[in-house]
Design a protein around this motif. Sequence first.
Motif, PDB file in Angstrom:
ATOM      1  N   PHE A 109     -15.216  -0.336   1.734  1.00  0.00           N
ATOM      2  CA  PHE A 109     -14.270   0.719   1.342  1.00  0.00           C
ATOM      3  C   PHE A 109     -13.963   0.718  -0.154  1.00  0.00           C
ATOM      4  O   PHE A 109     -12.915   1.179  -0.568  1.00  0.00           O
ATOM      5  CB  PHE A 109     -12.979   0.589   2.153  1.00  0.00           C
ATOM      6  N   ASP A 110     -14.876   0.170  -0.954  1.00  0.00           N
ATOM      7  CA  ASP A 110     -14.585   0.097  -2.386  1.00  0.00           C
ATOM      8  C   ASP A 110     -15.046   1.321  -3.172  1.00  0.00           C
ATOM      9  O   ASP A 110     -14.604   1.531  -4.288  1.00  0.00           O
ATOM     10  CB  ASP A 110     -15.201  -1.170  -3.001  1.00  0.00           C
ATOM     11  N   SER A 111     -15.937   2.127  -2.601  1.00  0.00           N
ATOM     12  CA  SER A 111     -16.336   3.338  -3.330  1.00  0.00           C
ATOM     13  C   SER A 111     -15.783   4.561  -2.595  1.00  0.00           C
ATOM     14  O   SER A 111     -15.524   4.504  -1.389  1.00  0.00           O
ATOM     15  CB  SER A 111     -17.858   3.431  -3.435  1.00  0.00           C
ATOM     16  N   ASP A 148      -2.997  -0.451  -2.269  1.00  0.00           N
ATOM     17  CA  ASP A 148      -2.171   0.630  -2.807  1.00  0.00           C
ATOM     18  C   ASP A 148      -0.797   0.571  -2.134  1.00  0.00           C
ATOM     19  O   ASP A 148      -0.466   1.399  -1.298  1.00  0.00           O
ATOM     20  CB  ASP A 148      -2.876   1.968  -2.518  1.00  0.00           C
ATOM     21  N   GLN A 187      -6.710   0.798  -9.097  1.00  0.00           N
ATOM     22  CA  GLN A 187      -7.868   1.017  -8.211  1.00  0.00           C
ATOM     23  C   GLN A 187      -8.922   1.872  -8.924  1.00  0.00           C
ATOM     24  O   GLN A 187     -10.116   1.598  -8.847  1.00  0.00           O
ATOM     25  CB  GLN A 187      -7.427   1.692  -6.912  1.00  0.00           C
ATOM     26  N   ALA A 188      -8.445   2.916  -9.627  1.00  0.00           N
ATOM     27  CA  ALA A 188      -9.378   3.792 -10.347  1.00  0.00           C
ATOM     28  C   ALA A 188     -10.069   3.025 -11.467  1.00  0.00           C
ATOM     29  O   ALA A 188     -11.264   3.206 -11.701  1.00  0.00           O
ATOM     30  CB  ALA A 188      -8.629   5.001 -10.906  1.00  0.00           C
ATOM     31  N   PHE A 213      -9.540  -3.969  -2.548  1.00  0.00           N
ATOM     32  CA  PHE A 213      -8.651  -2.852  -2.192  1.00  0.00           C
ATOM     33  C   PHE A 213      -8.032  -3.040  -0.809  1.00  0.00           C
ATOM     34  O   PHE A 213      -7.063  -2.379  -0.458  1.00  0.00           O
ATOM     35  CB  PHE A 213      -9.400  -1.524  -2.244  1.00  0.00           C
ATOM     36  N   PRO A 242      -2.751   3.518  -7.767  1.00  0.00           N
ATOM     37  CA  PRO A 242      -3.954   4.346  -7.899  1.00  0.00           C
ATOM     38  C   PRO A 242      -4.651   4.091  -9.239  1.00  0.00           C
ATOM     39  O   PRO A 242      -5.866   4.209  -9.341  1.00  0.00           O
ATOM     40  CB  PRO A 242      -3.422   5.780  -7.841  1.00  0.00           C
ATOM     41  N   LYS A 264     -12.746   0.911  -9.924  1.00  0.00           N
ATOM     42  CA  LYS A 264     -13.866   1.741  -9.465  1.00  0.00           C
ATOM     43  C   LYS A 264     -14.738   2.198 -10.636  1.00  0.00           C
ATOM     44  O   LYS A 264     -15.952   2.282 -10.522  1.00  0.00           O
ATOM     45  CB  LYS A 264     -13.327   2.996  -8.755  1.00  0.00           C
ATOM     46  N   GLY A 289      -6.649   5.278  -0.316  1.00  0.00           N
ATOM     47  CA  GLY A 289      -7.446   4.765  -1.431  1.00  0.00           C
ATOM     48  C   GLY A 289      -8.924   4.728  -1.099  1.00  0.00           C
ATOM     49  O   GLY A 289      -9.329   5.193  -0.042  1.00  0.00           O
ATOM     50  N   PRO A 290      -9.770   4.223  -1.949  1.00  0.00           N
ATOM     51  CA  PRO A 290      -9.414   3.699  -3.270  1.00  0.00           C
ATOM     52  C   PRO A 290      -9.168   4.828  -4.272  1.00  0.00           C
ATOM     53  O   PRO A 290      -9.938   5.791  -4.310  1.00  0.00           O
ATOM     54  CB  PRO A 290     -10.663   2.890  -3.672  1.00  0.00           C
ATOM     55  N   ALA A 291      -8.095   4.662  -5.017  1.00  0.00           N
ATOM     56  CA  ALA A 291      -7.700   5.617  -6.066  1.00  0.00           C
ATOM     57  C   ALA A 291      -7.678   7.055  -5.563  1.00  0.00           C
ATOM     58  O   ALA A 291      -8.181   7.964  -6.210  1.00  0.00           O
ATOM     59  CB  ALA A 291      -8.636   5.482  -7.264  1.00  0.00           C
ATOM     60  N   GLY A 292      -7.146   7.250  -4.365  1.00  0.00           N
ATOM     61  CA  GLY A 292      -6.960   8.607  -3.842  1.00  0.00           C
ATOM     62  C   GLY A 292      -8.189   9.212  -3.189  1.00  0.00           C
ATOM     63  O   GLY A 292      -8.171  10.392  -2.816  1.00  0.00           O
ATOM     64  N   THR A 345      -7.184   2.765   4.849  1.00  0.00           N
ATOM     65  CA  THR A 345      -7.355   2.802   3.382  1.00  0.00           C
ATOM     66  C   THR A 345      -6.079   3.157   2.614  1.00  0.00           C
ATOM     67  O   THR A 345      -6.075   3.075   1.388  1.00  0.00           O
ATOM     68  CB  THR A 345      -8.406   3.872   2.997  1.00  0.00           C
ATOM     69  N   SER A 346      -5.042   3.579   3.318  1.00  0.00           N
ATOM     70  CA  SER A 346      -3.794   4.069   2.687  1.00  0.00           C
ATOM     71  C   SER A 346      -4.067   5.201   1.693  1.00  0.00           C
ATOM     72  O   SER A 346      -3.326   5.391   0.733  1.00  0.00           O
ATOM     73  CB  SER A 346      -3.054   2.950   1.961  1.00  0.00           C
TER      74      SER A 346
END
Lengths: 441, 318
Positions: free
Chosen positions: B177-179, A209, A413-414, A267, A410, A417, B266-269, B263-264
């Motif tokens: 850290f992918d989920s 990210d 990444q989403a 990621f 994001p 996921k 992430g993932p996706a917030g 993780t910065s």
Amino acid sequence: MRATKRKFIAVASATLVAVSGTISLNSASAAITPSFCPRFTGTLTVLSTVILEKPDGLVEQEIADKFMKACPKTKIKFIGVPANDLVTKLTAMAIGGNVPDMYASDAVNTVKMQALGIPLELRTALGQDYIDGFAKENVGEMTIGGKIYSAPWFSIPTAILYRTDLFAKAGVKPPKTFEEFITVCKALTKDTDGDGKIDQYGWAMVGTDNGSGQGRFNTIARNMGAVDVGKDSSGKWVTQIDSPGWKAALKLYKDAVDVGCVPPGQFQTGYPEASVQIGKGQAAMMITGPHTIGVALTANPAAKGKLAGAPIPSVSGVPATTSLNQSGYAIARKSTHRAAAIAYLKFLLNKENQLRINDVTYRIPSRLDAQADPQVNSEMSLGFVKAGEGKVFSNPQIPWYNSIATLSSPAYQAAIKGDKTIDQIAKEQAEKARKVIADNG
Amino acid sequence: MTSRREEILSSMSLFQHAKFSSGGNMKSAFKKRESRSGYFFTLPTLLIVFSLIIYPLGYAIFISTQKTNLISEWEFVGARYYTELLTDAEFLNSLKISLTFAFFVVVGNFVVGLLLAVILNQNLKFATSFKIILMLPWLLPEVVVALIWKWLFNPTYGLINYILNTIGLIDSDVSWFDSSTSALSGVIFVAIWKGYPIVMIMMLAGMKNIPAERYEAAAIDGATRIKQFRHITLPGLRPIFLVTCILETAWWFKHFTVIWLMTSGGPAGATKVVSIDIYQQAFGNFNFGKAAAESVIILSILLSASYFYSRAIRDDNE
């Protein structure tokens, strides 16, 4: 009296010898000091992103050392900052009023800093003749309203960097469509030592990210026919983040991970990790610029001659597009060492030094005289040179572009996921983009 | 004895009163001089408090009412950012993640810290050496801790996957850290690893202050070790527990470094705590006004939390 006279003659002769010695020394030093050296005595502070990278930073330091050797009165002190943190660092420095004499500046950063009134206008400072020595497309990205605020140093057009040996072994060629991209990616994913575990993957995806991931994704999205922000026919800023092209780019990322052709931990795979994966043959292709060749070879010198570039595929009706991703240097308007900064900038950009950085890092020089040299079109970097000669997309010159560009990471990444559908993700990010446009546009 | 002393003091006071009442001007001059010197002596502290606390806080509140790049753009927007934030699902989600993160880290720190403090309080051999070893995570800089664990958890070259692979617990590399759940659990685990030593030391210091006689009396009355722990140790630690709770909650609620480096956000917030959101608003979007408004909201939350904690401490003392 005689003794006094003798003493006087002795002192006078000694003084004469000393003075003549000094004069001859001065004239000798004047003779060896090159004309490009500034009169300035002191330290020039340079904020650099390249200085932290390897081998690139070693070359930049080498060039600075050469300059300091030739002009011993001027010292160059580097402040290193990772490329992904450049805008943050520079903004913090600008707010604190301590911008260094020179700072690294890409196209996006140039716009941002110009809006804050930080850089010196360079057309006047360097002279029109000198400006004419830059490649037009390079200097164009650094020009705002006819004024130039950064001197381009090199460009790193985005393309596919691939391992020719691994492609040959798998019997595949660089993909020309995105469907082929996934097929090739799968074909390159294998267990090479027969221990039952995959140890070579197709695509070293940069899934972090940050700017490294965002830039790569946005280039793919453009080749799918979608721009994150641009002007419509009426001149209004609009986003295509929820367009089919952008969604297709998200799907490409998801599909690649789902079919298992991306190394695990995407990621956490940033630019440095992905470059090493290519160098060591843990992955066979990567979306990146030619500068990765130098990093990959540092990780594994045996990969020399086994790397090449190819254009990124594009969907039907969309010309293959790349970004120059160039970087250069700007001079702070408030720098009290302008003349020294200009002298160093011109030294850094001379043909010899442009070819030196190209030789080690494969970054493509911005000066026409260096670009014309056959060295630049070496076998390994030719694919990138060709990509740069095709359709080049330049980011819109808006100080708030970063707020839009950061929406992509994001999103991919989403998508990978899989908690939300691609349509949902695209819709949410497009709403955010439209809010940014409404607030700023 | 006391009454004699009071008599003397009272007569002195009468004497002084008589002395000064004969000249009212003298008294007021003395009082003025006294109050001036009082101000003079408190001035350095006031200046420090003003320049290091009041001014930055006031400036942050001021910025939160501006649309600004902090250099050339200043536009008054009033409470716009506050109203936006309080209805912004992403910000509210960041708050929720911060609360979850802080809750589990504080609880984890207390469980691990208290357990180790109890063990170290048993007068074991080499207790000092164990103390030093157990304190090491607290002595390491957060950046170092984050990078060490990031490398350990790395799916391709990390030690954790390597060990699990070697002993046959996994047959392919795990992306830790992918989920969303594993990423948040991962950063919570690292934060507990980094944070338990300070709780351990505080609890150990508290245990040392509990009089041994209480345990002896309880033992004579036939109380088991568990009952002693429940009825003597835990109540004895209550004041320290509350103070540590305030410090820990405030510290971890606004934590940034470990999460950002690992993780910065992430993932996706999934690990985007509110401090990361503030950073990205300020230095990603350059929306300093909104970032300042977020900071002020966090300050209010933490002030409220510390008010309730301090009330609990006051009630406890009373």
